[in-house]
Write a protein that holds these residues in place. Structure first.
Motif, PDB file in Angstrom:
ATOM      1  N   SER A 172       0.873  -1.162   0.000  1.00 17.00           N
ATOM      2  CA  SER A 172       0.000   0.000   0.000  1.00 17.00           C
ATOM      3  C   SER A 172       0.916   1.221   0.000  1.00 17.00           C
ATOM      4  O   SER A 172       1.815   1.320   0.838  1.00 17.00           O
ATOM      5  CB  SER A 172      -0.884  -0.010   1.241  1.00 17.00           C
ATOM      6  OG  SER A 172      -1.658   1.152   1.291  1.00 17.00           O
ATOM      7  N   ASP A 229       1.598   5.662  -0.930  1.00 14.34           N
ATOM      8  CA  ASP A 229       1.029   7.006  -0.903  1.00 14.34           C
ATOM      9  C   ASP A 229       0.434   7.341  -2.267  1.00 14.34           C
ATOM     10  O   ASP A 229       0.985   6.977  -3.301  1.00 14.34           O
ATOM     11  CB  ASP A 229       2.118   8.020  -0.539  1.00 14.34           C
ATOM     12  CG  ASP A 229       1.551   9.378  -0.231  1.00 14.34           C
ATOM     13  OD1 ASP A 229       1.383  10.162  -1.182  1.00 14.34           O
ATOM     14  OD2 ASP A 229       1.273   9.654   0.946  1.00 14.34           O
ATOM     15  N   LYS A 230      -0.698   8.013  -2.255  1.00 12.56           N
ATOM     16  CA  LYS A 230      -1.396   8.353  -3.489  1.00 12.56           C
ATOM     17  C   LYS A 230      -0.585   9.270  -4.404  1.00 12.56           C
ATOM     18  O   LYS A 230      -0.690   9.183  -5.624  1.00 12.56           O
ATOM     19  CB  LYS A 230      -2.706   9.052  -3.126  1.00 12.56           C
ATOM     20  CG  LYS A 230      -3.884   8.552  -3.849  1.00 12.56           C
ATOM     21  CD  LYS A 230      -5.099   9.255  -3.304  1.00 12.56           C
ATOM     22  CE  LYS A 230      -6.386   8.772  -3.827  1.00 12.56           C
ATOM     23  NZ  LYS A 230      -6.430   7.551  -4.526  1.00 12.56           N
ATOM     24  N   ARG A 231       0.232  10.140  -3.826  1.00 11.85           N
ATOM     25  CA  ARG A 231       0.966  11.135  -4.618  1.00 11.85           C
ATOM     26  C   ARG A 231       2.256  10.584  -5.225  1.00 11.85           C
ATOM     27  O   ARG A 231       2.879  11.231  -6.053  1.00 11.85           O
ATOM     28  CB  ARG A 231       1.306  12.335  -3.751  1.00 11.85           C
ATOM     29  CG  ARG A 231       0.071  13.030  -3.195  1.00 11.85           C
ATOM     30  CD  ARG A 231       0.436  13.988  -2.114  1.00 11.85           C
ATOM     31  NE  ARG A 231       0.924  13.226  -0.959  1.00 11.85           N
ATOM     32  CZ  ARG A 231       1.470  13.746   0.110  1.00 11.85           C
ATOM     33  NH1 ARG A 231       1.611  15.037   0.201  1.00 11.85           N
ATOM     34  NH2 ARG A 231       1.859  12.986   1.110  1.00 11.85           N
ATOM     35  N   ASN A 238       4.873   8.478  -7.516  1.00 13.71           N
ATOM     36  CA  ASN A 238       4.878   7.907  -8.859  1.00 13.71           C
ATOM     37  C   ASN A 238       5.714   6.615  -8.857  1.00 13.71           C
ATOM     38  O   ASN A 238       6.272   6.219  -7.841  1.00 13.71           O
ATOM     39  CB  ASN A 238       5.394   8.913  -9.890  1.00 13.71           C
ATOM     40  CG  ASN A 238       6.795   9.391  -9.606  1.00 13.71           C
ATOM     41  OD1 ASN A 238       7.594   8.698  -8.990  1.00 13.71           O
ATOM     42  ND2 ASN A 238       7.100  10.590 -10.063  1.00 13.71           N
ATOM     43  N   LYS A 284       1.248   0.214 -10.676  1.00 17.77           N
ATOM     44  CA  LYS A 284       0.524   1.013  -9.691  1.00 17.77           C
ATOM     45  C   LYS A 284      -0.966   0.919  -9.972  1.00 17.77           C
ATOM     46  O   LYS A 284      -1.403   1.054 -11.109  1.00 17.77           O
ATOM     47  CB  LYS A 284       1.003   2.462  -9.786  1.00 17.77           C
ATOM     48  CG  LYS A 284       0.444   3.370  -8.733  1.00 17.77           C
ATOM     49  CD  LYS A 284       1.039   4.756  -8.870  1.00 17.77           C
ATOM     50  CE  LYS A 284       0.252   5.738  -8.049  1.00 17.77           C
ATOM     51  NZ  LYS A 284       0.675   7.098  -8.255  1.00 17.77           N
ATOM     52  N   ASN A 286      -4.762   2.325  -8.713  1.00 22.25           N
ATOM     53  CA  ASN A 286      -5.576   3.264  -7.939  1.00 22.25           C
ATOM     54  C   ASN A 286      -6.975   2.688  -7.809  1.00 22.25           C
ATOM     55  O   ASN A 286      -7.630   2.417  -8.808  1.00 22.25           O
ATOM     56  CB  ASN A 286      -5.665   4.624  -8.640  1.00 22.25           C
ATOM     57  CG  ASN A 286      -4.350   5.341  -8.655  1.00 22.25           C
ATOM     58  OD1 ASN A 286      -3.647   5.365  -7.664  1.00 22.25           O
ATOM     59  ND2 ASN A 286      -4.008   5.911  -9.794  1.00 22.25           N
ATOM     60  N   SER A 287      -7.441   2.494  -6.575  1.00 23.62           N
ATOM     61  CA  SER A 287      -8.801   1.999  -6.382  1.00 23.62           C
ATOM     62  C   SER A 287      -9.693   3.153  -5.939  1.00 23.62           C
ATOM     63  O   SER A 287      -9.270   4.026  -5.188  1.00 23.62           O
ATOM     64  CB  SER A 287      -8.830   0.874  -5.352  1.00 23.62           C
ATOM     65  OG  SER A 287      -8.562   1.380  -4.079  1.00 23.62           O
ATOM     66  N   ALA A 328     -10.290   5.273  -0.434  1.00 28.01           N
ATOM     67  CA  ALA A 328      -9.590   4.898  -1.659  1.00 28.01           C
ATOM     68  C   ALA A 328      -8.132   4.614  -1.303  1.00 28.01           C
ATOM     69  O   ALA A 328      -7.532   5.344  -0.517  1.00 28.01           O
ATOM     70  CB  ALA A 328      -9.669   6.025  -2.681  1.00 28.01           C
ATOM     71  N   THR A 335      -4.136   3.173  -2.841  1.00 27.08           N
ATOM     72  CA  THR A 335      -3.272   2.964  -3.982  1.00 27.08           C
ATOM     73  C   THR A 335      -2.333   1.819  -3.662  1.00 27.08           C
ATOM     74  O   THR A 335      -1.672   1.826  -2.627  1.00 27.08           O
ATOM     75  CB  THR A 335      -2.469   4.231  -4.301  1.00 27.08           C
ATOM     76  OG1 THR A 335      -3.391   5.299  -4.549  1.00 27.08           O
ATOM     77  CG2 THR A 335      -1.601   4.031  -5.522  1.00 27.08           C
ATOM     78  N   LYS A 336      -2.313   0.813  -4.550  1.00 23.76           N
ATOM     79  CA  LYS A 336      -1.459  -0.347  -4.363  1.00 23.76           C
ATOM     80  C   LYS A 336      -0.352  -0.319  -5.403  1.00 23.76           C
ATOM     81  O   LYS A 336      -0.533   0.190  -6.507  1.00 23.76           O
ATOM     82  CB  LYS A 336      -2.244  -1.646  -4.533  1.00 23.76           C
ATOM     83  CG  LYS A 336      -3.270  -1.889  -3.469  1.00 23.76           C
ATOM     84  CD  LYS A 336      -3.851  -3.272  -3.573  1.00 23.76           C
ATOM     85  CE  LYS A 336      -4.998  -3.298  -4.545  1.00 23.76           C
ATOM     86  NZ  LYS A 336      -5.693  -4.602  -4.571  1.00 23.76           N
TER      87      LYS A 336
END
Length: 94
Positions: free
Chosen positions: A29, A31-33, A35, A56, A58-59, A75, A77-78
């Motif tokens: 899992s 961080d969303k930000r 890359n 990557k 994004n759910s 939500a 991000t995996k």
């Protein structure tokens, strides 16, 4: 961002453990930000392994209901990280 801020926690499920055994892919899992390049560098820094590929995912938040109360699951991000041949992460070996 620091490497410890990017990688939040490992995801350990039946499906992710099959990926570890058969294809040398590890699921985290993240961080969303972040890359893909930041994810690759942080995994290499934290676990001292060679990363070949990063996928990557994004759910979206899922709507849930309990009785009359409704809300959303968060939500997440995996990242599925493929390691080089011969590399292993020891926290998944339990």
């Amino acid at each position: 961002m620091l490497a410890a801020e990017i990688i939040k926690k490992p995801i350990i499920t039946e499906k992710s453990m099959l990926l570890v055994e058969n294809e040398n892919k590890y699921t985290f899992s993240v961080d969303k930000r972040a890359n893909k390049i930041q994810i690759k560098n942080s995994v290499e820094e934290l676990f001292n392994v060679k990363v070949v590929k990063v996928n990557k995912i994004n759910s979206l938040p899922k709507k849930k209901r309990v009785g009359q109360h409704s809300g959303f699951k968060p939500a997440i991000t995996k990242a599925i990280v493929t390691l080089a041949e011969g590399s292993k992460i020891e926290i998944f070996e339990a």
